[in-house]
Design a protein around this motif. Structure first.
Motif, short mmCIF file in Angstrom:
data_model
loop_
_atom_site.label_atom_id
_atom_site.label_comp_id
_atom_site.label_asym_id
_atom_site.label_seq_id
_atom_site.Cartn_x
_atom_site.Cartn_y
_atom_site.Cartn_z
N ARG A 1 0.89 -1.17 0.21
CA ARG A 1 0.75 0.44 -0.31
C ARG A 1 1.10 1.25 -0.12
O ARG A 1 1.84 1.16 0.85
CB ARG A 1 -1.07 0.13 1.36
CG ARG A 1 -1.87 0.85 0.89
CD ARG A 1 -2.97 1.45 2.33
NE ARG A 1 -1.69 0.88 3.72
CZ ARG A 1 -1.33 2.22 4.47
NH1 ARG A 1 -1.67 3.38 4.38
NH2 ARG A 1 -0.73 2.39 5.59
N SER A 2 0.30 2.23 -0.91
CA SER A 2 0.97 3.22 -0.89
C SER A 2 -0.23 4.21 -0.74
O SER A 2 -1.05 3.88 -0.93
CB SER A 2 2.04 3.20 -1.95
OG SER A 2 0.86 3.91 -2.88
N GLY A 3 0.30 5.90 -0.34
CA GLY A 3 -0.39 6.70 -0.58
C GLY A 3 -1.42 6.66 1.23
O GLY A 3 -1.01 5.47 2.11
N ASN A 4 -2.73 7.63 1.52
CA ASN A 4 -3.41 7.98 2.92
C ASN A 4 -4.57 7.14 2.72
O ASN A 4 -5.16 7.55 1.78
CB ASN A 4 -2.85 8.83 3.24
CG ASN A 4 -1.65 9.77 3.81
OD1 ASN A 4 -0.36 9.20 4.12
ND2 ASN A 4 -1.21 10.58 3.43
N ILE A 5 -4.93 6.35 3.40
CA ILE A 5 -5.90 5.81 3.56
C ILE A 5 -7.33 7.51 4.16
O ILE A 5 -6.77 7.69 5.46
CB ILE A 5 -6.89 4.58 4.88
CG1 ILE A 5 -5.68 3.80 4.09
CG2 ILE A 5 -7.51 4.21 5.01
CD1 ILE A 5 -5.72 2.45 5.08
N CYS A 6 -8.21 7.22 3.90
CA CYS A 6 -9.25 8.50 3.87
C CYS A 6 -9.78 7.59 4.77
O CYS A 6 -10.91 7.13 3.96
CB CYS A 6 -9.01 8.84 2.64
SG CYS A 6 -10.92 10.43 2.93
N ASN A 7 -10.48 8.83 5.83
CA ASN A 7 -11.60 8.41 6.79
C ASN A 7 -12.19 7.03 6.71
O ASN A 7 -12.85 7.41 6.32
CB ASN A 7 -12.42 9.83 6.58
CG ASN A 7 -13.36 9.50 6.87
OD1 ASN A 7 -13.26 9.19 8.27
ND2 ASN A 7 -14.68 10.61 7.27
N GLY A 8 -11.27 6.20 7.14
CA GLY A 8 -11.96 4.70 7.48
C GLY A 8 -10.65 3.50 7.61
O GLY A 8 -10.16 3.42 7.84
N SER A 9 -11.65 3.01 6.38
CA SER A 9 -10.81 1.58 6.41
C SER A 9 -10.56 1.11 5.17
O SER A 9 -11.90 2.09 3.54
CB SER A 9 -11.81 0.60 6.69
OG SER A 9 -12.15 0.58 8.07
N LEU A 10 -9.55 0.91 4.39
CA LEU A 10 -8.99 0.36 3.02
C LEU A 10 -9.43 -1.28 3.07
O LEU A 10 -8.89 -2.14 3.51
CB LEU A 10 -7.88 0.23 2.35
CG LEU A 10 -7.45 0.04 1.48
CD1 LEU A 10 -6.19 0.49 0.86
CD2 LEU A 10 -7.08 -1.57 0.94
N PHE A 11 -10.43 -2.06 1.89
CA PHE A 11 -10.92 -3.19 2.23
C PHE A 11 -10.01 -4.26 1.04
O PHE A 11 -10.32 -3.86 -0.37
CB PHE A 11 -11.78 -3.56 2.01
CG PHE A 11 -13.33 -2.78 3.53
CD1 PHE A 11 -12.92 -3.86 4.80
CD2 PHE A 11 -13.62 -1.96 3.01
CE1 PHE A 11 -14.28 -3.25 5.89
CE2 PHE A 11 -14.53 -1.23 4.31
CZ PHE A 11 -14.39 -1.58 4.95
N ILE A 12 -9.51 -5.13 1.76
CA ILE A 12 -8.97 -6.23 0.57
C ILE A 12 -9.97 -7.51 0.54
O ILE A 12 -10.30 -8.46 1.31
CB ILE A 12 -7.79 -6.09 0.81
CG1 ILE A 12 -6.85 -5.20 0.38
CG2 ILE A 12 -6.86 -7.50 -0.32
CD1 ILE A 12 -4.92 -5.18 1.11
N TYR A 13 -10.33 -7.63 -0.54
CA TYR A 13 -11.59 -8.93 -1.02
C TYR A 13 -11.43 -9.62 -2.11
O TYR A 13 -10.80 -8.96 -2.59
CB TYR A 13 -12.63 -8.03 0.10
CG TYR A 13 -13.64 -7.16 -1.05
CD1 TYR A 13 -14.56 -7.48 -2.32
CD2 TYR A 13 -12.75 -5.09 -1.39
CE1 TYR A 13 -14.84 -6.26 -2.87
CE2 TYR A 13 -13.52 -4.57 -2.16
CZ TYR A 13 -14.28 -5.57 -3.05
OH TYR A 13 -15.21 -4.45 -3.94
N ALA A 14 -12.27 -10.10 -1.98
CA ALA A 14 -12.61 -11.04 -3.42
C ALA A 14 -14.13 -11.22 -3.58
O ALA A 14 -15.01 -11.36 -2.57
CB ALA A 14 -11.99 -12.93 -3.07
N THR A 15 -14.32 -10.90 -4.96
CA THR A 15 -16.37 -11.12 -5.11
C THR A 15 -15.86 -11.75 -6.49
O THR A 15 -15.01 -11.65 -7.34
CB THR A 15 -16.25 -9.69 -5.35
OG1 THR A 15 -17.90 -9.75 -5.45
CG2 THR A 15 -15.27 -8.83 -5.91
N THR A 16 -17.30 -11.98 -6.95
CA THR A 16 -17.21 -11.89 -8.23
C THR A 16 -18.24 -11.41 -8.94
O THR A 16 -18.31 -10.68 -10.05
CB THR A 16 -18.65 -13.39 -8.31
OG1 THR A 16 -20.05 -13.06 -7.46
CG2 THR A 16 -18.76 -14.35 -7.43
#
Length: 354
Positions: free
Chosen positions: A54-69
């Motif tokens: 990850r680079s850069g700042n996470i804005c007001n909350g969360s960053l999610f890594i996930y898998a989806t169809t």
């Protein structure tokens, strides 16, 4: 009066310099081609490993890594497999490990995900996108955290589960050669592998075939009798892996070892089984292995017998020439052209097969 304005500009320029987060994925997974990791049914429960940075700042909350169809760019749904949740003070690198079995199980956890599937019950191909999503930056200077999410992950990896074996192929034609059989297999996709196995048919004189057995090079051996033999087919020999085991119906009473196994990429011409004994009848069978590693059912078995080549005349007959003599057989025109073509084919086959 101008100082506050200058200060405002300095503050604005500093704020605009803030950059939102990005996540870079990487994998060394076996079977990864063009960012698609293809998983056969036999590996459904095996974990796949991806690294991320990850680079850069996470804005007001969360960053999610996930898998989806579905598509990337939103907060994970109940039916998605959530892999990591990062905050502003969270890690900047790490790994995620998950199997297709995990992905299938997650789909049954939401009301709109349908019934939970397993490696055995999932009977159709299905693909999952590996995603990273975070809140967008916006506002007058692009520094305000928004309520909407955006896709911040790259490159776009796809995990494709392919549980479907290809259809059984057919052996369309077998052309006898000197100590070899050239096998035409139909039904293979371009990115698959053709497998042909040969086992000698038990008989009173099996294994004692003579070099001059069978004076007619094509007699009783062309599975597609009455059609053009197409002697110009690519005759490059495949890899000989004798003794690898019988395919399906070859493992029945009436065949003897050793077994010759030849593999070849689809679209590269006939599969040539070499190292055989002239005058001995062999039972042949083919299967297809697709890009995911799924193997088809066996083709119907056919039998054929390699024969000693008598030279140019046999090659001429393979090219469609007449057996009778006379001017038409040796002069110009179609027959003469067939002789010249057969000469080139014979020389090529002698180099490749003998």
């Amino acid at each position: 009066m101008r100082l506050p304005f200058i200060g405002l500009l300095l503050f604005a320029s500093t704020a605009v310099a803030q950059v939102g987060p990005t996540v870079t994925f990487a994998t060394a997974a076996t079977g990864s081609t063009n960012l698609t990791v293809t998983v056969p049914k036999s590996e459904c429960g095996n974990a796949r490993r991806f690294t991320w940075q990850r680079s850069g700042n996470i804005c007001n909350g969360s960053l999610f890594i996930y898998a989806t169809t579905g598509t990337c760019g939103s907060e994970p749904a109940a039916t998605d497999l959530k892999l990591e949740t990062l905050t502003a003070t969270g890690a900047t690198s790490g790994t995620v490990n998950f199997s297709v079995a995990d992905l299938l199980a997650a789909r049954g956890s939401g009301a709109d995900g349908g019934p939970a599937a397993t490696c055995d019950t999932q009977q159709t191909e299905i693909s999952f996108n590996l995603c990273a999503s975070a809140r967008q930056l916006g506002g007058l200077y692009g520094t305000d955290c928004q309520t909407t999410y955006a896709n911040v992950g790259a490159p776009a990896y796809v995990v494709k589960f392919d549980p479907v074996a290809p259809p059984a192929p057919t052996i369309a034609k077998v052309i006898p050669r000197d100590s070899a059989l050239s096998v035409q297999v139909n039904g293979a996709e371009t990115d698959s592998t053709v497998v042909v196995e040969a086992a000698a048919v038990a008989s009173a004189d099996a294994g004692t075939g003579t070099d001059d057995a069978g004076t007619d090079a094509d007699a009783g051996t062309d599975v597609d009798a009455g059609t053009d033999v197409d002697a110009g087919t690519d005759l490059d020999a495949g890899t000989d892996d004798a003794g690898a085991g019988l395919v399906g119906a070859l493992a029945v009473e009436g065949t003897t070892g050793p077994v010759t196994r030849v593999t070849k990429a689809a679209g590269e011409g006939n599969v040539v089984v070499t190292g055989l004994t002239n005058g001995v009848t062999y039972r042949l069978q083919a299967t297809i292995i697709d890009a995911a590693g799924n193997e088809s059912a066996q083709s119907a078995a056919v039998e054929a017998t390699p024969v000693k080549s008598n030279g140019l005349f046999d090659a001429y007959k393979d090219a469609g020439g007449e057996e009778g003599g006379g001017c038409a057989a040796t002069g110009g025109g179609i027959a003469g052209g067939a002789v010249l073509a057969a000469l080139g084919i014979w020389l090529s086959s002698r180099r490749k097969v003998s």
